[in-house]
Design a protein around this motif. Structure first.
Motif, PDB file in Angstrom:
ATOM      1  N   ALA A  15     -11.151  -7.251  -3.931  1.00  0.00           N
ATOM      2  CA  ALA A  15      -9.770  -7.758  -3.889  1.00  0.00           C
ATOM      3  C   ALA A  15      -8.415  -7.014  -4.552  1.00  0.00           C
ATOM      4  O   ALA A  15      -8.939  -7.338  -5.654  1.00  0.00           O
ATOM      5  CB  ALA A  15      -9.388  -9.156  -3.843  1.00  0.00           C
ATOM      6  N   PRO A  16      -7.830  -6.456  -3.988  1.00  0.00           N
ATOM      7  CA  PRO A  16      -6.702  -5.977  -4.603  1.00  0.00           C
ATOM      8  C   PRO A  16      -5.490  -7.060  -5.317  1.00  0.00           C
ATOM      9  O   PRO A  16      -6.019  -8.339  -4.925  1.00  0.00           O
ATOM     10  CB  PRO A  16      -5.521  -5.209  -3.583  1.00  0.00           C
ATOM     11  CG  PRO A  16      -5.809  -6.272  -2.187  1.00  0.00           C
ATOM     12  CD  PRO A  16      -8.040  -6.297  -1.982  1.00  0.00           C
ATOM     13  N   PRO A  17      -4.556  -6.828  -5.535  1.00  0.00           N
ATOM     14  CA  PRO A  17      -3.374  -7.720  -5.972  1.00  0.00           C
ATOM     15  C   PRO A  17      -3.088  -8.429  -4.904  1.00  0.00           C
ATOM     16  O   PRO A  17      -2.615  -8.410  -3.619  1.00  0.00           O
ATOM     17  CB  PRO A  17      -2.371  -6.927  -6.292  1.00  0.00           C
ATOM     18  CG  PRO A  17      -2.723  -5.771  -7.040  1.00  0.00           C
ATOM     19  CD  PRO A  17      -3.635  -5.874  -5.788  1.00  0.00           C
ATOM     20  N   SER A  18      -2.928 -10.074  -4.823  1.00  0.00           N
ATOM     21  CA  SER A  18      -2.053 -10.644  -4.104  1.00  0.00           C
ATOM     22  C   SER A  18      -0.524 -10.209  -2.592  1.00  0.00           C
ATOM     23  O   SER A  18       0.087  -9.667  -4.267  1.00  0.00           O
ATOM     24  CB  SER A  18      -1.886 -12.111  -4.327  1.00  0.00           C
ATOM     25  OG  SER A  18      -0.720 -12.050  -5.005  1.00  0.00           O
ATOM     26  N   ARG A 192       1.818  -9.083 -14.044  1.00  0.00           N
ATOM     27  CA  ARG A 192       1.922  -8.922 -12.383  1.00  0.00           C
ATOM     28  C   ARG A 192       2.293  -7.901 -11.638  1.00  0.00           C
ATOM     29  O   ARG A 192       3.027  -7.656 -11.569  1.00  0.00           O
ATOM     30  CB  ARG A 192       3.385 -10.040 -12.791  1.00  0.00           C
ATOM     31  CG  ARG A 192       4.142  -9.598 -13.400  1.00  0.00           C
ATOM     32  CD  ARG A 192       5.914 -10.386 -13.223  1.00  0.00           C
ATOM     33  NE  ARG A 192       6.977 -10.044 -13.823  1.00  0.00           N
ATOM     34  CZ  ARG A 192       7.839  -8.536 -13.245  1.00  0.00           C
ATOM     35  NH1 ARG A 192       7.918  -8.418 -12.119  1.00  0.00           N
ATOM     36  NH2 ARG A 192       8.663  -8.387 -14.064  1.00  0.00           N
ATOM     37  N   ASP A 193       1.012  -6.791 -12.196  1.00  0.00           N
ATOM     38  CA  ASP A 193       0.666  -6.134 -11.613  1.00  0.00           C
ATOM     39  C   ASP A 193       0.868  -6.671 -10.472  1.00  0.00           C
ATOM     40  O   ASP A 193      -0.372  -6.489  -9.408  1.00  0.00           O
ATOM     41  CB  ASP A 193       0.092  -4.744 -12.119  1.00  0.00           C
ATOM     42  CG  ASP A 193       0.196  -3.140 -11.611  1.00  0.00           C
ATOM     43  OD1 ASP A 193       0.467  -3.077 -10.320  1.00  0.00           O
ATOM     44  OD2 ASP A 193      -0.204  -2.075 -12.617  1.00  0.00           O
ATOM     45  N   GLY A 194       1.895  -5.221  -8.596  1.00  0.00           N
ATOM     46  CA  GLY A 194       1.318  -6.078  -7.394  1.00  0.00           C
ATOM     47  C   GLY A 194       0.722  -4.631  -6.797  1.00  0.00           C
ATOM     48  O   GLY A 194       0.472  -4.804  -5.322  1.00  0.00           O
ATOM     49  N   ILE A 195       0.164  -3.424  -7.074  1.00  0.00           N
ATOM     50  CA  ILE A 195       0.072  -2.618  -6.714  1.00  0.00           C
ATOM     51  C   ILE A 195      -1.533  -1.790  -7.335  1.00  0.00           C
ATOM     52  O   ILE A 195      -2.626  -2.159  -6.685  1.00  0.00           O
ATOM     53  CB  ILE A 195       0.796  -0.973  -6.903  1.00  0.00           C
ATOM     54  CG1 ILE A 195       2.192  -1.068  -6.831  1.00  0.00           C
ATOM     55  CG2 ILE A 195      -0.213  -0.048  -6.496  1.00  0.00           C
ATOM     56  CD1 ILE A 195       2.879  -1.445  -5.039  1.00  0.00           C
ATOM     57  N   VAL A 196      -1.976  -2.719  -8.534  1.00  0.00           N
ATOM     58  CA  VAL A 196      -3.577  -2.144  -9.015  1.00  0.00           C
ATOM     59  C   VAL A 196      -3.943  -3.371  -9.546  1.00  0.00           C
ATOM     60  O   VAL A 196      -3.016  -3.801 -10.204  1.00  0.00           O
ATOM     61  CB  VAL A 196      -3.787  -0.765  -9.862  1.00  0.00           C
ATOM     62  CG1 VAL A 196      -4.509  -1.060 -10.542  1.00  0.00           C
ATOM     63  CG2 VAL A 196      -3.006   0.266  -9.192  1.00  0.00           C
ATOM     64  N   ALA A 197      -4.776  -4.401  -9.187  1.00  0.00           N
ATOM     65  CA  ALA A 197      -5.585  -5.272  -9.819  1.00  0.00           C
ATOM     66  C   ALA A 197      -5.007  -5.111 -11.504  1.00  0.00           C
ATOM     67  O   ALA A 197      -6.269  -4.189 -12.043  1.00  0.00           O
ATOM     68  CB  ALA A 197      -6.945  -5.358  -9.160  1.00  0.00           C
TER      69      ALA A 197
END
Length: 237
Positions: A15-18, A192-197
């Motif tokens: 799963a990637p970041p939400s 809180r990275d939104g690109i890479v988990a």
């Protein structure tokens, strides 16, 4: 920060970041101007002049890493960009060119510290693995170095830029690359990275690895004052 590493491939979550975290990347619109205007170096450890190369992330070039490179140069390091244009993925010619540059820099200034942002950190680790005698340390910034290669929000764009990349995972190769190269490795990541988990951006625990959490967006890690401090405190070691 400790974590439990999976014993089998079935426990790896792709799963990637939400979407919430991905939308949070809009904070880069505020973080970037701050970094461009000023990356304060007062009070940070001074450098010893050894060469440092900064490798940009996917879709970026040396212009994007300028705030971080400027600050490190002010601290007294011999700072270099990667000089390979826009990073659209590793090509054989780029790999050879980077290997040659690292060797040349090491011959004149001593072992090189490699700092890689996002995909650039993946490159940095593999370059160090191939030439550990010429690399002093590796510092990755939000780089997808473990857990699952698809747990990110850039996979589709990467495939568009690399049509030969089918998305099929070479698990044997990926598992080998998860192991840190034989040099000191520091993984700087943002929860809180939104690109890479975030779980993918951390090194496996080991005698030569360290994980450092900072607050900030993925897209502005090279213009983040907390990232600069974390790097400046570790480069002279």
């Amino acid at each position: 920060m400790s974590r439990v590493w999976p014993d089998d491939l079935g426990s790896r979550d792709p799963a990637p970041p939400s979407r919430r975290l991905l939308l949070g990347e809009l904070s880069a619109l505020v973080e970037w101007p701050r970094g461009l205007l000023r990356m304060p170096t007062r009070g940070l450890p001074r450098g010893d002049g050894h060469p440092v190369m900064v490798i940009p992330g996917f879709g970026a070039d040396d212009h994007a890493t300028w705030p971080l490179r400027r600050a490190l140069a002010r601290l007294g390091y011999d700072v270099h960009g990667w000089e390979q244009g826009r990073n659209l993925g590793m090509r054989r010619a780029i790999g050879r060119a980077l290997d040659d540059r690292i060797r040349e820099l090491a011959e004149t200034g001593g072992p090189v510290s490699l700092i890689g942002w996002s995909l650039g950190g993946v490159f940095a680790r593999e370059l160090a693995r191939g030439r550990p005698d010429a690399v002093r340390r590796v510092i990755t910034l939000g780089s997808p170095i473990g857990h699952h290669p698809h747990a990110n929000n850039m996979e589709r764009l990467f495939r568009l830029a690399n049509p030969r990349h089918t998305g099929e995972i070479d698990w044997d190769g990926f598992t080998r690359r998860e192991v840190a190269p034989p040099v000191p490795c520091v993984a700087i990541y943002s929860p809180r990275d939104g690109i890479v988990a975030a779980r993918c951006c951390q090194e496996r625990p080991g005698p030569n690895t360290e994980n450092v959490a900072v607050d900030g967006s993925h897209m502005a890690l090279v213009a983040n004052r907390r990232v600069l401090r974390a790097i400046a405190e570790r480069l002279p070691r």
